[in-house]
Enzyme design. Structure first.
Site, PDB file in Angstrom:
ATOM      1  N   SER A 721       0.802  -1.226   0.000  1.00 24.66           N
ATOM      2  CA  SER A 721       0.000   0.000   0.000  1.00 24.66           C
ATOM      3  C   SER A 721       0.832   1.273   0.000  1.00 24.66           C
ATOM      4  O   SER A 721       0.281   2.365  -0.151  1.00 24.66           O
ATOM      5  CB  SER A 721      -0.946   0.001   1.211  1.00 24.66           C
ATOM      6  OG  SER A 721      -0.212  -0.011   2.416  1.00 24.66           O
ATOM      7  N   LYS A 764      -6.575   3.465   8.554  1.00 16.65           N
ATOM      8  CA  LYS A 764      -5.538   4.381   8.071  1.00 16.65           C
ATOM      9  C   LYS A 764      -6.016   5.829   8.089  1.00 16.65           C
ATOM     10  O   LYS A 764      -5.289   6.734   8.522  1.00 16.65           O
ATOM     11  CB  LYS A 764      -5.115   3.980   6.651  1.00 16.65           C
ATOM     12  CG  LYS A 764      -4.378   2.656   6.575  1.00 16.65           C
ATOM     13  CD  LYS A 764      -4.081   2.269   5.136  1.00 16.65           C
ATOM     14  CE  LYS A 764      -3.343   0.938   5.052  1.00 16.65           C
ATOM     15  NZ  LYS A 764      -3.062   0.535   3.666  1.00 16.65           N
TER      16      LYS A 764
END
Length: 842
Positions: A721, A764
């Site tokens: 990511s 996140k």
């Protein structure tokens, strides 16, 4: 006789024993000559020895006292001790000793025989009907003799069927006959298979006749006393003995029987329980198994075979209790309320199923079942589906309320609550229990939990199911497969009980921090409910509504003596905790309360009510314990902001890229895993292949090295990511253009510049919001993941969804835009800029 068939073998003289080919005998040897002969045989590779019977039973091993006809045997096992040698030998073949000599050595003498194999005489024709009938009769009568001597029929038939050769059949039966050693020697010397079978059959018939005579004599003796008289006599004798010893437990056994009769047990369970109770009544209190059987019966009596908690199906009340105990967690609350609604509807339908109405309005029971009326019965799966409870798996970081929510669910439903901790459990018997044959055997933790609850429909919490171990004692995760399978757990059988127990009405709730630690077959049986980390605002609400009142009460303070302002709580949340849950926050609030309780108790405060503001937090708790990452306050070249997710929540991270003179090498540091290293190389390749569209001089890659670093070098990092974050830092460093400090990004990249979706978006984003980030770049395919965020968070962030890396760069780099596949900077003419998608590879 050919000379090549003669062999020299050590001689083992047997006393009162004859070894037949194909049979195995245990032998104890202690005579010196015999021991030396065994040692010589063991020195040879085949470990063969010639066994023969002594003519007269004598301690002295003499060649003249031995039969010349014997058996070549193989030594299978040897165990030496001070008293002699124990060994296991197997007959291989009949043989004749042509001569027996005595050999000498410095250790003593032993016998050696020159032996020649003796071949059996088979029938002249294989289809001889008389011989076939003889073979079958031997098998049949041998099986009958085995049963009369106490061997199970299955065992004798299996052994006899395993022998195909008629000669070996005769040898096998002869080896088990209770006949003299002379008769055995005669059978051994009989080479004709047909004649040997006849002699074996005669011995078998004789022994069957003896066994029948013994049985008849025993029957005649037992007929003198009737079974009932004998039982009465023995029971009276047993009572008299127990009374003399002060061990009369007749009342206790009677109490056990009355309690068992009062239970409504399933048929299979009742049969086993009554069988064990009868055994207990027959054996004395001092018998070895008496206490084992008693413990088993007491365990059965303590189990809730028919006891149930009455479900509280008031949905409004349940919702009120869940909201009182926990803030947020709407998804799981809705799931529990749905379950209660289904149960409410099922109970509404039950009266209609069991009663019917007459013409005058009176209700009567239905006449017979559907089977009696000729209709097809409802499938078993339908009835099972009606009473099964959901099996839930709460997955989330520590401290987010998984365990405490299970308690609230039990309270809202009016059920008992049972919790077992599975962290570190490595023995399958912890789940299924030990068999009663073992000393100190116990039921498994499932059955013990039901005994503790006292009902068969509790809320059963399996805590930390992802931390189950595995060892040579079994795999407890595999044992849970039956427990958590709605199609099987209605007949769950604990090893200790040995009878099925219905677990279908138990509401099982498992908890875990990570799905990766749970085997796939076990995970497939549970309904996964994800718990995410709390935002700072949610933590503030939780602290104000739950944690502060609880800690004030635990600190011995009365209402109104202490107040903690919201600003102080926010200070504790931000600078003294770094977690997805609220456990550390609870501990820090407890510290605040205890310090103030000490001052109040010492009367150092003159005020009647003490207020803790943000300015007093540092004084009471000391310097801040956490150093959270905070967003930069200015743009910088080569530094981009990414996001990551761990089991304790999300946060931001920085990716730094710096150029230096070199030869076009890429240097990676910061304990990057293989996937992150591949993402960095993909970003480097993209920058080189699109250097024209990115305004990077072509010769820059030949004369410059790039160093890519991710801070917190002591912490291992991995995952795809960070791809667009690394690419942004690389392009910024090579082009010299600054990256916006107020934007964070996450997403995987490909060599062609496509941005692929990733996981953990909610965590996140929440971590980045805590760090002061307000703008985000996310893959377009992750658009639906924002629905997991609260309206409060969505209302104060700006999210950009992208599909190509060019869009990312246009958002992240200052004074950049993205039009028709071209990355444009302030002052560019779109006509003169080459599209990124058509830039040729260098």
């Amino acid at each position: 006789m050919p000379q090549s068939s003669i062999r020299q073998l050590p001689v083992l003289a047997l006393r009162q024993l004859v070894l037949f080919p194909g049979t195995t005998l245990p032998i104890a040897a202690g005579r010196p000559k015999t021991l030396r002969a065994i040692e010589r045989a063991l020195e040879a590779e085949e470990k063969l020895i010639f066994t023969t019977l002594q003519r007269r039973d004598s301690d002295e091993v003499d060649a003249g006292n031995l039969f010349t006809f014997g058996t070549i045997a193989r030594i299978d096992q040897v165990q030496r001790s001070l008293g002699g040698t124990q060994m296991l030998i197997t007959g291989v073949q009949r043989a004749i000793a042509l001569r027996i000599d005595e050999r000498e050595s410095d250790k003593g003498s032993w016998l050696v025989a020159s032996v020649s194999p003796a071949e059996e005489l088979q029938p002249q024709t294989e289809d001889d009907l008389a011989f076939t009938a003889l073979s079958r009769e031997v098998r049949s009568r041998a099986s009958e003799l085995g049963q009369k001597t106490g061997l199970p029929r299955e065992v004798t038939e299996k052994v006899l069927q395993s022998v195909e050769s008629d000669g070996r059949l005769a040898d096998l039966v002869a080896g088990y006959l209770d006949i003299s050693s002379e008769d055995r020697q005669t059978l051994l010397e009989t080479l004709s298979v047909e004649e040997r079978l006849r002699r074996v059959l005669n011995h078998v018939e004789r022994q069957i006749a003896v066994a029948d005579a013994q049985a008849e004599i025993k029957s005649q003796v037992e007929e003198e006393i009737t079974d009932r008289q004998r039982e009465i006599y023995l029971r009276e004798q047993m009572r008299a003995i127990q009374k003399e010893l002060g061990e009369d437990d007749g009342n206790e056994l009677q109490d056990l029987r009355e309690k068992i009769e009062a239970l409504e047990l399933p048929e299979a369970v009742a049969k086993e329980v009554h069988r064990e109770l009868s055994r207990l009544e027959r054996m004395g209190p001092q018998a070895m198994e008496a206490q084992v059987v008693r413990n088993f019966l007491e365990t059965v009596l303590e189990l809730p075979w028919n006891e149930r908690s009455l479900d509280q199906l008031d949905i409004d009340r349940a919702e009120r209790i869940l909201d009182q105990d926990h803030y947020g967690l709407e998804e799981i609350k809705d799931r529990i309320l749905e379950f209660l609604a289904v149960r409410q509807l099922q109970q509404r339908e039950q009266p209609a199923e069991s009663t019917s109405t007459t013409d005058d309005g009176a209700e009567v029971e239905a006449e017979g079942t559907s089977e009696e009326k000729g209709d097809e019965p409802a499938p078993a799966s339908m009835h099972q589906a009606r009473k099964t409870s959901p099996i839930l798996l709460f997955v989330g970081p520590p401290g987010v309320g998984k365990t405490s929510l299970a308690q609230s669910i039990a309270r809202s439903m009016g059920r008992e609550y049972v919790r077992i901790a599975l962290g570190g459990v490595r023995d399958e018997a912890d789940i299924r229990g030990h068999r009663r044959t073992y000393v100190a055997a116990l039921p498994g933790r499932i059955i013990q939990g039901l005994k503790q609850a006292g009902t068969k429909n509790p809320v059963f919490l399996l805590d930390e199911v992802d931390k189950l171990g595995q060892s040579f004692q079994g795999d407890p995760a595999s044992a849970l497969l039956e427990v958590l399978d709605p199609a099987q757990n209605h007949t769950f059988t604990d090893h200790y009980l040995g009878v099925p127990f219905d677990l279908s009405e138990v509401l099982f709730i498992a908890t875990a921090n990570l799905l990766q630690g749970i085997p796939a077959p076990l995970l497939d049986r549970m309904e996964v409910v994800q718990f995410s980390g709390y935002t700072e605002n949610e933590k503030l609400h939780i602290a104000r509504q739950y944690l502060v009142p609880r800690q004030i009460e635990a600190g011995g303070l009365r209402g109104g003596e202490l107040e903690i302002e919201d600003a102080a709580l926010s200070e504790v949340i931000t600078n003294y905790t770094r977690e997805a849950g609220v456990r550390q926050l609870d501990r820090e609030i407890g510290r605040l309360v205890r310090k103030m309780a000490r001052r109040i108790a010492a009367a150092t405060e003159g005020e009647s009510a003490v207020v803790i503001g943000p300015d007093r937090v540092d004084e009471l708790l000391g310097r801040p314990k956490t150093r959270p990452e905070r967003a930069f306050t200015e743009d910088q070249v080569g530094i981009s902001t990414g996001m990551y997710y761990t089991p304790v929540g999300g946060d931001i991270m920085f990716v730094e890229a710096s150029t230096m003179q070199g030869k076009g090498n890429l240097v990676l540091t910061g304990q990057l895993g293989e996937v992150m290293q591949e993402s960095a190389r993909a970003a480097w390749t993209y920058a080189r292949s699109h250097s024209v569209g990115l305004r990077i001089p072509a010769d820059h890659f030949e004369k410059t090295d790039l160093h890519l670093h991710v801070p917190a070098g002591a912490v291992p990092k991995d995952g795809p990511s960070a791809g667009i974050t690394m690419a942004t830092a690389v392009v910024s460093a090579l082009s010299g253009r600054p990256v916006r400090h107020d934007i964070a990004m996450t997403g995987e990249i490909t060599l062609s510049g496509r941005v692929l979706p990733i996981g953990g978006v909610k965590e996140k984003v929440l971590g980045a919001v805590r760090a002061g980030i307000g703008a985000f770049v996310l893959p377009a395919e992750n658009r639906r993941d924002l629905e997991d965020l609260t309206d409060e968070v969505r209302g104060k962030i700006e999210v950009h969804f992208v599909e190509e890396l060019g869009e990312v760069l246009a958002l992240a780099l200052r004074d950049a835009s993205y039009e028709d596949g071209r990355l444009l900077f302030k002052g560019d003419d779109p006509v003169d800029v080459q599209p990124l998608s058509s830039t040729a590879l260098h």
